[in-house]
Design a protein around this motif. Structure first.
Motif, PDB file in Angstrom:
ATOM      1  N   GLY A  36     -14.275  30.718  86.405  1.00  0.00           N
ATOM      2  CA  GLY A  36     -13.256  29.909  87.066  1.00  0.00           C
ATOM      3  C   GLY A  36     -12.311  29.191  86.121  1.00  0.00           C
ATOM      4  N   VAL A  37     -12.562  29.299  84.809  1.00  0.00           N
ATOM      5  CA  VAL A  37     -11.710  28.650  83.815  1.00  0.00           C
ATOM      6  C   VAL A  37     -11.331  29.713  82.784  1.00  0.00           C
ATOM      7  CG1 VAL A  37     -11.577  26.828  82.080  1.00  0.00           C
ATOM      8  CG2 VAL A  37     -12.880  26.442  84.158  1.00  0.00           C
ATOM      9  N   ASN A  63     -10.898  19.147  88.688  1.00  0.00           N
ATOM     10  CA  ASN A  63     -10.292  20.416  89.110  1.00  0.00           C
ATOM     11  C   ASN A  63     -11.018  21.612  88.510  1.00  0.00           C
ATOM     12  OD1 ASN A  63      -8.376  19.215  90.738  1.00  0.00           O
ATOM     13  ND2 ASN A  63      -6.841  19.128  89.131  1.00  0.00           N
ATOM     14  N   HIS A  64     -11.431  21.507  87.241  1.00  0.00           N
ATOM     15  CA  HIS A  64     -12.182  22.597  86.626  1.00  0.00           C
ATOM     16  C   HIS A  64     -13.576  22.720  87.238  1.00  0.00           C
ATOM     17  CE1 HIS A  64      -9.526  22.855  82.817  1.00  0.00           C
ATOM     18  NE2 HIS A  64      -9.138  23.706  83.747  1.00  0.00           N
ATOM     19  N   LEU A  65     -14.197  21.602  87.541  1.00  0.00           N
ATOM     20  CA  LEU A  65     -15.512  21.660  88.200  1.00  0.00           C
ATOM     21  C   LEU A  65     -15.410  22.390  89.538  1.00  0.00           C
ATOM     22  CD1 LEU A  65     -16.900  18.094  87.451  1.00  0.00           C
ATOM     23  CD2 LEU A  65     -17.764  20.269  86.549  1.00  0.00           C
ATOM     24  N   ILE A  66     -14.358  22.088  90.278  1.00  0.00           N
ATOM     25  CA  ILE A  66     -14.143  22.766  91.568  1.00  0.00           C
ATOM     26  C   ILE A  66     -13.959  24.269  91.340  1.00  0.00           C
ATOM     27  CG2 ILE A  66     -12.532  23.023  93.510  1.00  0.00           C
ATOM     28  CD1 ILE A  66     -12.040  19.921  93.186  1.00  0.00           C
ATOM     29  N   ALA A  67     -13.123  24.633  90.383  1.00  0.00           N
ATOM     30  CA  ALA A  67     -12.874  26.055  90.094  1.00  0.00           C
ATOM     31  C   ALA A  67     -14.156  26.762  89.656  1.00  0.00           C
ATOM     32  CB  ALA A  67     -11.797  26.189  89.017  1.00  0.00           C
ATOM     33  N   MET A  68     -14.944  26.106  88.818  1.00  0.00           N
ATOM     34  CA  MET A  68     -16.196  26.716  88.350  1.00  0.00           C
ATOM     35  C   MET A  68     -17.191  26.899  89.488  1.00  0.00           C
ATOM     36  SD  MET A  68     -16.841  25.066  84.562  1.00  0.00           S
ATOM     37  CE  MET A  68     -16.484  23.354  84.979  1.00  0.00           C
ATOM     38  N   LYS A  69     -17.298  25.903  90.349  1.00  0.00           N
ATOM     39  CA  LYS A  69     -18.229  26.001  91.477  1.00  0.00           C
ATOM     40  C   LYS A  69     -17.789  27.096  92.437  1.00  0.00           C
ATOM     41  CE  LYS A  69     -21.115  22.792  90.336  1.00  0.00           C
ATOM     42  NZ  LYS A  69     -22.479  23.149  89.940  1.00  0.00           N
ATOM     43  N   ARG A  70     -16.495  27.198  92.678  1.00  0.00           N
ATOM     44  CA  ARG A  70     -15.996  28.264  93.559  1.00  0.00           C
ATOM     45  C   ARG A  70     -16.252  29.649  92.955  1.00  0.00           C
ATOM     46  NH1 ARG A  70     -10.180  25.779  95.512  1.00  0.00           N
ATOM     47  NH2 ARG A  70     -10.967  24.752  97.378  1.00  0.00           N
ATOM     48  N   ALA A  71     -16.048  29.792  91.656  1.00  0.00           N
ATOM     49  CA  ALA A  71     -16.190  31.095  90.994  1.00  0.00           C
ATOM     50  C   ALA A  71     -17.640  31.563  90.945  1.00  0.00           C
ATOM     51  CB  ALA A  71     -15.615  31.029  89.589  1.00  0.00           C
ATOM     52  N   SER A  72     -18.579  30.641  90.889  1.00  0.00           N
ATOM     53  CA  SER A  72     -19.985  31.055  90.795  1.00  0.00           C
ATOM     54  C   SER A  72     -20.470  31.673  92.101  1.00  0.00           C
ATOM     55  CB  SER A  72     -20.873  29.884  90.400  1.00  0.00           C
ATOM     56  OG  SER A  72     -20.989  28.988  91.488  1.00  0.00           O
ATOM     57  N   ASP A  73     -19.862  31.273  93.213  1.00  0.00           N
ATOM     58  CA  ASP A  73     -20.116  31.858  94.526  1.00  0.00           C
ATOM     59  C   ASP A  73     -21.582  31.803  94.967  1.00  0.00           C
ATOM     60  OD1 ASP A  73     -18.995  32.872  96.851  1.00  0.00           O
ATOM     61  OD2 ASP A  73     -19.528  34.926  96.327  1.00  0.00           O
ATOM     62  N   ARG A  78     -20.933  26.322  96.354  1.00  0.00           N
ATOM     63  CA  ARG A  78     -19.865  26.191  97.365  1.00  0.00           C
ATOM     64  C   ARG A  78     -19.954  24.820  98.042  1.00  0.00           C
ATOM     65  NH1 ARG A  78     -21.362  31.610  98.520  1.00  0.00           N
ATOM     66  NH2 ARG A  78     -22.534  30.894 100.322  1.00  0.00           N
ATOM     67  N   LEU A  79     -21.178  24.379  98.334  1.00  0.00           N
ATOM     68  CA  LEU A  79     -21.359  23.057  98.950  1.00  0.00           C
ATOM     69  C   LEU A  79     -20.919  21.953  97.992  1.00  0.00           C
ATOM     70  CD1 LEU A  79     -24.816  23.621 100.669  1.00  0.00           C
ATOM     71  CD2 LEU A  79     -22.576  23.480 101.788  1.00  0.00           C
ATOM     72  N   MET A  80     -21.266  22.099  96.723  1.00  0.00           N
ATOM     73  CA  MET A  80     -20.863  21.104  95.734  1.00  0.00           C
ATOM     74  C   MET A  80     -19.348  21.095  95.568  1.00  0.00           C
ATOM     75  SD  MET A  80     -21.864  18.665  93.806  1.00  0.00           S
ATOM     76  CE  MET A  80     -23.610  18.844  93.586  1.00  0.00           C
ATOM     77  N   ALA A  81     -18.722  22.280  95.615  1.00  0.00           N
ATOM     78  CA  ALA A  81     -17.256  22.358  95.513  1.00  0.00           C
ATOM     79  C   ALA A  81     -16.610  21.577  96.648  1.00  0.00           C
ATOM     80  CB  ALA A  81     -16.790  23.810  95.521  1.00  0.00           C
ATOM     81  N   MET A  82     -17.163  21.689  97.856  1.00  0.00           N
ATOM     82  CA  MET A  82     -16.601  20.936  98.990  1.00  0.00           C
ATOM     83  C   MET A  82     -16.718  19.434  98.739  1.00  0.00           C
ATOM     84  SD  MET A  82     -17.481  23.199 102.403  1.00  0.00           S
ATOM     85  CE  MET A  82     -19.225  22.909 102.350  1.00  0.00           C
ATOM     86  N   GLU A  83     -17.836  18.989  98.178  1.00  0.00           N
ATOM     87  CA  GLU A  83     -18.000  17.561  97.862  1.00  0.00           C
ATOM     88  C   GLU A  83     -16.984  17.133  96.797  1.00  0.00           C
ATOM     89  OE1 GLU A  83     -21.948  16.143  97.065  1.00  0.00           O
ATOM     90  OE2 GLU A  83     -22.811  17.578  98.475  1.00  0.00           O
ATOM     91  N   TYR A  84     -16.788  17.972  95.775  1.00  0.00           N
ATOM     92  CA  TYR A  84     -15.823  17.650  94.723  1.00  0.00           C
ATOM     93  C   TYR A  84     -14.405  17.590  95.269  1.00  0.00           C
ATOM     94  CZ  TYR A  84     -19.399  18.483  91.091  1.00  0.00           C
ATOM     95  OH  TYR A  84     -20.499  18.434  90.289  1.00  0.00           O
TER      96      TYR A  84
END
Length: 101
Positions: A36-37, A63-73, A78-84
């Protein structure tokens, strides 16, 4: 400045993409490849310095944490990305209110 004592197994660090260790301050994740980065340079450029347990550390941007969480799938990521995302929205809203009274 404080110290963070961590014991590492070099063989697993070389083999695993993600290596987690427990410290007296909680879990520390070390990631060899950053999904994601674009790369480490980008991650580092946008990181901020935080003092954690008396140790000054660079912390990835939200923003990078969100991108990394989304990319790991993974479901938990995904739940953590929503919290971020919620947290990022709250921070932006607070900054806007501070700037505009």
């Amino acid at each position: 400045m404080g110290e963070l004592e961590v014991r590492l197994d070099i063989d697993s660090l070389l083999e695993d993409t993600v290596h987690s260790v427990e410290t007296e301050f909680g879990r520390l994740d070390m990631i060899r490849r950053v999904p994601g980065v674009a790369g480490y340079d980008q991650l580092r450029r946008d990181a901020t310095f935080k003092s954690i347990g008396g140790c000054k550390m660079q912390v990835a941007s939200l923003n990078h944490l969100i991108a990394m969480k989304r990319a790991s799938d993974r479901r938990k990521d995904r739940l953590m990305a929503m919290e971020y995302i919620v947290l990022a929205d709250e921070i932006r809203r607070a900054e806007f209110e501070d700037e505009n009274g």
